[in-house]
Design an enzyme around this catalytic site. Structure first.
Site, PDB file in Angstrom:
ATOM      1  N   HIS A 294      64.328  76.359  21.497  1.00 19.98           N
ATOM      2  CA  HIS A 294      65.663  76.513  22.095  1.00 19.98           C
ATOM      3  C   HIS A 294      66.661  76.924  21.038  1.00 19.98           C
ATOM      4  O   HIS A 294      66.639  76.457  19.886  1.00 19.98           O
ATOM      5  CB  HIS A 294      66.085  75.274  22.881  1.00 19.98           C
ATOM      6  CG  HIS A 294      66.482  74.068  22.091  1.00 19.98           C
ATOM      7  ND1 HIS A 294      67.771  73.852  21.648  1.00 19.98           N
ATOM      8  CD2 HIS A 294      65.783  72.974  21.709  1.00 19.98           C
ATOM      9  CE1 HIS A 294      67.849  72.680  21.031  1.00 19.98           C
ATOM     10  NE2 HIS A 294      66.646  72.132  21.040  1.00 19.98           N
TER      11      HIS A 294
ATOM     12  N   ASP B 279      68.478  71.026  14.866  1.00 24.37           N
ATOM     13  CA  ASP B 279      68.224  70.934  16.311  1.00 24.37           C
ATOM     14  C   ASP B 279      69.018  71.991  17.063  1.00 24.37           C
ATOM     15  O   ASP B 279      70.139  71.751  17.457  1.00 24.37           O
ATOM     16  CB  ASP B 279      68.614  69.546  16.805  1.00 24.37           C
ATOM     17  CG  ASP B 279      68.322  69.348  18.291  1.00 24.37           C
ATOM     18  OD1 ASP B 279      67.550  70.142  18.860  1.00 24.37           O
ATOM     19  OD2 ASP B 279      68.891  68.404  18.871  1.00 24.37           O
TER      20      ASP B 279
ATOM     21  N   GLU C 120      68.984  74.229  26.743  1.00 22.08           N
ATOM     22  CA  GLU C 120      68.022  73.132  26.599  1.00 22.08           C
ATOM     23  C   GLU C 120      68.748  71.803  26.561  1.00 22.08           C
ATOM     24  O   GLU C 120      68.271  70.801  27.118  1.00 22.08           O
ATOM     25  CB  GLU C 120      67.203  73.334  25.322  1.00 22.08           C
ATOM     26  CG  GLU C 120      66.020  72.373  25.172  1.00 22.08           C
ATOM     27  CD  GLU C 120      66.338  71.091  24.423  1.00 22.08           C
ATOM     28  OE1 GLU C 120      65.445  70.237  24.276  1.00 22.08           O
ATOM     29  OE2 GLU C 120      67.501  70.907  23.970  1.00 22.08           O
TER      30      GLU C 120
ATOM     31  N   HIS D  38      72.313  65.547  16.791  1.00 23.53           N
ATOM     32  CA  HIS D  38      73.399  65.712  17.758  1.00 23.53           C
ATOM     33  C   HIS D  38      74.767  65.403  17.136  1.00 23.53           C
ATOM     34  O   HIS D  38      75.661  64.904  17.826  1.00 23.53           O
ATOM     35  CB  HIS D  38      73.171  64.850  19.003  1.00 23.53           C
ATOM     36  CG  HIS D  38      72.149  65.415  19.927  1.00 23.53           C
ATOM     37  ND1 HIS D  38      71.949  64.943  21.202  1.00 23.53           N
ATOM     38  CD2 HIS D  38      71.275  66.429  19.778  1.00 23.53           C
ATOM     39  CE1 HIS D  38      70.982  65.632  21.791  1.00 23.53           C
ATOM     40  NE2 HIS D  38      70.560  66.545  20.927  1.00 23.53           N
TER      41      HIS D  38
END
Length: 517
Positions: free
Chosen positions: A280, A292, A324, A451
């Site tokens: 992704h 990420d 995603e 995140h």
């Protein structure tokens, strides 16, 4: 201005470009040597890292994020598509609609008095807004409700679970509640009925229940006051501060938007048995998403660029997925857009998620299911063995990773397509055993910037990135350059048999089940 900046970012990317690839070179690099060996030798971690530096610049140009539908994601899309077209792939930019669930302005939680203090938003930080919290801006005094501090062995706290807990509650105050034996929505609804202007729920405090949860949710549309979730440290600090007054603000945004997948396909190779791999390309709104999942995207991109020099035996296809982080939507949209015949033509799918975590472990998806009891479709066990052979051949340790439905392989294995891939870890903490095997720090997350704003180019382990990029190349080469190897996984054009329902949990953002109690 936007057009000039886009061109500038792509121009800088081209000048920094990544590989010693000659765009005018013939399609097949060296007839006298094994293309698989050449490919692994050509894919270098330093070139993958240069892609990541470009994505880091793109995120900065896009306001610190590459979240789907943002400027940062669109520049990422253009960067990937431009390079892939330049080396001869057939590139399709696939738009699709999705529900953007984020915020207009960053959330705020501050202690105004005594001793002003601003808390940091985000997982692994101090607080997050409840996933479905209403909007609101509030300034008011903290009023603790039936807290158990220090906590006793769980389950302990019934804070806010009964209306009676709010006896004597001062209307307009911010209710400070403790996670415990009832759902967050129950606590918030009781606080609202008692006249609270906002709710703060602190994690309960026992081992494993101290940090900010990934996706706490109210799950009650009748709640109208803003509701936050904090770490145990932040919540207990507020509880221990007499006369604490706080300011909080939550400005959510939910609307339909358009985002994109990028699909690149070789022009040569057998079309009825396709090797497919992907990652992704989007980040969360809170940060630039360089590990990420810039890392997985950059690894796949570099392998694709180097593979363009070789004539494939089987057609190879690369997917760079959008949205995603909103529930695996890009890969789901792509698979659902295929006819059954087109699905049957995909021999296997390999997924690469977070391949450069700073406190990494080499995790291989558990294709045979012997570790977690959730096997992939036929052929997945062999893909796991191939990765094991790669790491074993280099004298490196490895561990299995569960097919838990948290990444883009899910749509493919749900369609019965053999699946595999790599993952170096996200929010979970490294065990003592893993620290002995892989190095790093036990008791700390694989990726402490997961995140978060700090998921920048500084958040990458170069060794893991280099090794895993070679692993991507090794598997890509084995199945792209050998018809027999792919036929052993999947007969050309044969129908896939979707497995029985394997993942019953409802998933939300990034495929993670919502936390409710």
């Amino acid at each position: 201005m936007r057009r000039r900046l886009s061109a500038g970012v792509l121009g800088a990317a081209a000048l920094a470009l990544v590989t010693p690839l000659a765009l005018s070179a013939p399609a097949y690099a060296d007839h006298g040597r094994d293309p698989a060996r050449q490919l692994v030798q050509a894919v270098k971690g330093k070139h993958v890292e240069r892609h990541l530096r470009v994505l880091d610049l793109i995120a900065k140009a896009g306001g610190g994020t590459r979240v789907s539908s943002s400027r940062g994601h669109e520049l990422s899309r253009d960067y990937v598509a431009t390079l892939l077209r330049a080396v001869g792939y057939k590139v399709t930019v696939q738009p699709f609609e999705f529900t953007f669930d984020g915020y207009r302005t960053k959330p705020v939680l501050e202690r105004l008095s005594p001793s002003p203090k601003a808390y940091k938003n985000g997982f692994f930080n101090d607080y997050v807004a409840m996933g479905d919290s209403p909007a609101g801006g509030v300034t008011g005094p903290i009023q603790a409700v039936d807290l158990v501090l220090p906590p006793t062995p769980q389950p302990s706290s019934t804070s806010g679970c009964e209306a009676a807990d709010f006896a004597g509650f001062v209307q307009g105050s911010v209710a400070l509640l403790q996670r415990g034996t009832c759902n967050f929505g129950v606590k918030a609804k009781n606080a609202q009925n008692a006249g609270a202007s906002a709710v703060i729920v602190l994690n309960e405090g026992q081992p494993g229940r101290t940090d900010v949860d990934l996706n706490p949710a109210l799950s009650d549309p009748s709640i109208t006051i803003p509701s936050f979730f904090t770490s145990f440290a932040v919540g207990s600090d507020l509880a221990a501060t007499p006369g604490a007054t706080v300011k909080l603000n939550w400005d959510p945004l939910v609307e339909q938007r358009t985002t994109y997948n990028v699909i690149a396909e070789s022009r040569g190779g057998r079309a009825d048995n396709v090797v497919m791999m992907g990652a992704h390309l989007d980040s969360v709104q809170e940060g630039p998403g360089i590990n990420d999942n810039g890392s997985g995207s950059a690894g796949v991109l570099e392998v694709a660029l180097q593979m363009a020099r070789f004539q494939p035996a089987n057609k190879v296809r690369f997917g760079f997925w959008g949205a995603e982080e909103f529930g695996l939507l890009g890969s789901k949209h792509y698979v659902e857009s295929l006819s059954q015949e087109q699905k049957n033509e995909i021999g296997l799918y390999l997924n690469y998620e977070m391949i450069g975590s700073p406190n990494f472990a080499y995790h291989i998806y558990d294709g045979d299911g012997d570790a977690f009891g959730v096997p992939g479709p036929a052929g997945s066990a062999q893909l796991e063995k191939d990765f094991q052979g790669f790491y074993g051949g280099r004298g490196l340790p490895f561990k299995p990773s569960e097919f838990d439905g948290r990444s883009d392989y899910k749509a493919f294995i749900d369609a019965g397509i053999a699946g595999g891939g790599l993952f170096t870890g996200a929010e979970k903490k490294k065990t003592e055993e893993e620290a002995r095997l892989f190095g790093g720090t036990a008791g700390e997350p694989y990726d402490p910037c997961y995140h978060g704003e700090c998921d920048t180019i500084r958040n990458i382990d170069e060794t893991a990135l280099d090794v895993n990029s070679d692993a991507i190349a090794a598997l890509a080469a084995k199945y792209t350059y050998s018809k027999a190897a792919l036929d052993a996984i999947h007969k050309p054009g044969a129908p896939h048999t979707p497995p029985a329902a394997r993942m019953a949990a409802t998933v939300t953002h990034d495929g993670v089940p919502s936390a409710t109690s």
